[in-house]
Design an enzyme around this catalytic site. Structure first.
Site, PDB file in Angstrom:
ATOM      1  N   HIS A 500       0.863  -1.247   0.106  1.00 36.88           N
ATOM      2  CA  HIS A 500       0.042   0.153   0.086  1.00 36.88           C
ATOM      3  C   HIS A 500       0.991   1.253   0.031  1.00 36.88           C
ATOM      4  CE1 HIS A 500       1.066  -0.801   4.205  1.00 36.88           C
ATOM      5  NE2 HIS A 500       0.894   0.529   4.500  1.00 36.88           N
ATOM      6  N   ARG A 510      -3.745  16.955   5.531  1.00 37.09           N
ATOM      7  CA  ARG A 510      -4.380  15.700   5.866  1.00 37.09           C
ATOM      8  C   ARG A 510      -4.352  15.238   7.308  1.00 37.09           C
ATOM      9  NH1 ARG A 510      -2.955  10.407   5.088  1.00 37.09           N
ATOM     10  NH2 ARG A 510      -4.291   8.886   3.864  1.00 37.09           N
TER      11      ARG A 510
END
Length: 556
Positions: A500, A510
């Site tokens: 990932h 974020r």
């Protein structure tokens, strides 16, 4: 519970406070090497303590010291670890040397531990001021306390300095490594001897039983296998240990106190934990036994097939499962937390985050165009208790991480407790003037080994970039892409089945709560255990009941 075990939690807390002082004094005296060693010693027992980790990096940079010394290292454990490292590299002669030295040190330490149990005993569950027993009852009670202390030496010798949980199956593993290492160097007598020693502890282990049979076949015509016995010291220790257990259980029945015999050799059953060495032999071997040289993974069906359990909370919304995310052991959920909770977490994040916290002091560990800031759950509670951030907001960080753990444990139908190995609130902020990139993060798993998986709970969507992605093993071919938003959570197992990454944030900030999990209590996050204690204290003082009514205590 021994005297040492009874105060383990207090000791951890004291060490946290003393660590800074112990490292600070040598710095003030301009002894940076001593400071680095002090920090290293503390960090070896508390690898999740980020401030000490950052101090250690600073000392190493300033002093130029590369070889660090752990002042509290236990020699038999150091030798064991060295032996396992050589075993993993297939350096079997060196593995044998260190593992045999580790065994010798273990039995020597066991003698010392037995001696240290002799003398006055005091246990928290005994109220001596109100003790009304007669002479013989008092003598029996004292002897049982001494015996319980001695019986627990097995756990004491398997527990690393500063840790609470022991290495599972510690002593038997020495013989399991050795039986195969001796086979690989051609010493079949020692291989059989060590296999039989291991079988003293686990007589039904089919793999080692098969190994022992194979070794006996190799010795036919040269040595009578029946003359090769398990090692005397292993037989003596196990015989003593069983007698201690019998006496403690008889005494418990006679004196009226509760006693439950722990499974000292392997908590989860024979060969079902990450410390086991698989050693299966083909029934028709070509070049001898085919023993795996790597640690046994979790059983394959558990990793691929078990999912779809209840989500526990009515407001949580299921989005995608593993199949829809083009992989295995994956789930995407929404509404894990509300918009209001996202905003409150964001507010508390601004008051507690440090640059690079959790990333070895590096402000841009993955890509140069982002700044990383973060904080642990214990730091949030500490700031809340000191009034630097609202205590309710700090408590929210703890509570939502517990909620996430429960959801993951339930959805993936795990049949054992899921522990935190790291809890981290992290924000990534785009920096101007830098080219965007991809922040691959799979390498970070090594720090929390042996892991089970991770959950990422997002707090906002008002930024550009920052998509979470699953890829093929080439780290280039994207198989699934997820846009973060408030309350969205992605969770997945940490094996090679789930490569990932995260695309760089190109504009804005974020923020997420990142949760690493493990099934092995040895790797529990010590700061999390301390946070549990803080929560329990706050609940007792009625300083703010949990909004989610979550029990703060994991099983030890």
């Amino acid at each position: 519970m021994t005297g040492c075990a009874a105060h383990a939690s207090l000791l951890v807390s004291v060490l946290i406070l003393l660590a800074g002082f112990v490292c600070w004094v040598p710095v003030q005296l301009n002894k940076l090497e001593e400071a680095a060693n002090a920090a290293h010693t503390f960090f070896m027992a508390n690898p999740e303590h980020m401030e000490i980790q950052q101090d250690l990096e600073n000392y190493k940079t300033t002093s130029g010291k590369v070889s660090l010394i752990d002042r509290e290292a236990r020699q038999h454990m150091e030798d064991y670890s060295a032996g396992v490292r050589h075993y993993d590299k297939e350096e079997y002669e060196l593995a044998i040397e260190f593992l045999e030295r580790a065994l010798k040190g273990y039995y020597s330490e066991d003698e010392d531990c037995q001696i240290m149990c002799e003398g006055p005993q005091r246990f928290e569950e005994h109220e001596y001021l109100d003790y009304k027993a007669g002479l013989y009852e008092a003598i029996a009670d004292h002897y049982m306390q001494v015996l319980a202390c001695k019986h627990d030496c097995v756990r004491e010798l398997a527990t690393r300095s500063g840790r609470i949980s022991p290495i599972e199956n510690f002593l038997p593993l020495h013989y399991d490594y050795l039986q195969f290492a001796y086979y690989r160097v051609g010493d079949y007598v020692k291989a059989l001897e060590c296999a039989k020693s291991y079988l003293l502890f686990h007589p039904d282990d089919e793999d080692v039983l098969e190994n022992a049979g194979y070794y006996e076949g190799l010795l036919e015509g040269t040595v009578d296998p029946a003359t090769i016995k398990p090692r005397k010291e292993a037989r003596t220790l196990l015989r003593r240990h069983k007698l201690e257990s019998h006496l403690l259980q008889v005494a418990a029945a006679g004196l009226g106190y509760a006693y439950t015999e722990p499974n000292y050799w392997n908590r989860y059953g024979v060969r079902q934990d990450e410390h086991s060495v698989p050693s299966s032999i083909s029934s028709e071997p070509e070049d001898g036994p085919r023993l795996s040289l790597t640690k046994k993974p979790m059983p394959k069906p558990d990793r691929e097939l078990k999912e779809g359990g209840p989500l526990l909370y009515s407001d949580v919304k299921f989005v995608y499962n593993s199949q829809q995310l083009n992989g295995t052991q994956r789930v995407l959920l929404d509404n894990v937390i509300s918009e209001e909770q996202c905003r409150e977490l964001h507010r508390v994040a601004r008051g507690i985050m440090l640059a690079g916290d959790g990333y070895r002091g590096k402000t841009s560990p993955h890509t140069p165009n982002e700044r990383f800031e973060g904080a642990t759950v214990l730091k949030a509670l500490k700031y809340g208790y000191e009034g630097r951030v609202p205590l309710k907001s700090a408590r929210l960080f703890y509570d939502i991480s517990e909620k996430a753990r429960r959801i993951v444990e339930s959805y993936f139908l795990l049949n054992s407790t899921l522990y935190f190995s790291y809890t981290h609130l992290v924000c990534r902020t785009a920096l101007s003037g830098e080219e965007p990139g991809l922040a691959l993060e799979q390498g970070g798993w090594e720090r929390f080994s042996p892991p089970w998986g991770v959950a990422l709970l997002y707090m906002n969507a008002d930024f550009e970039g920052g998509e979470f992605i699953f890829t093929e093993m080439d780290a280039k071919t994207v198989t699934a892409s997820i846009k973060p938003k408030c309350g969205r959570m992605i969770s997945f197992s940490s094996g090679g089945e789930n490569p990932h990454g995260v695309k760089a944030v190109t504009k804005g900030q974020r923020c997420a709560v990142a949760l690493w999990f493990t099934l092995d209590p040895l790797y529990r996050e010590l700061e999390r255990i301390q946070a549990d204690e803080v929560i329990a204290m706050l609940d007792q003082e009625h300083l703010g009941p949990s909004e989610m009514n979550i029990n703060p205590k994991d099983e030890l």
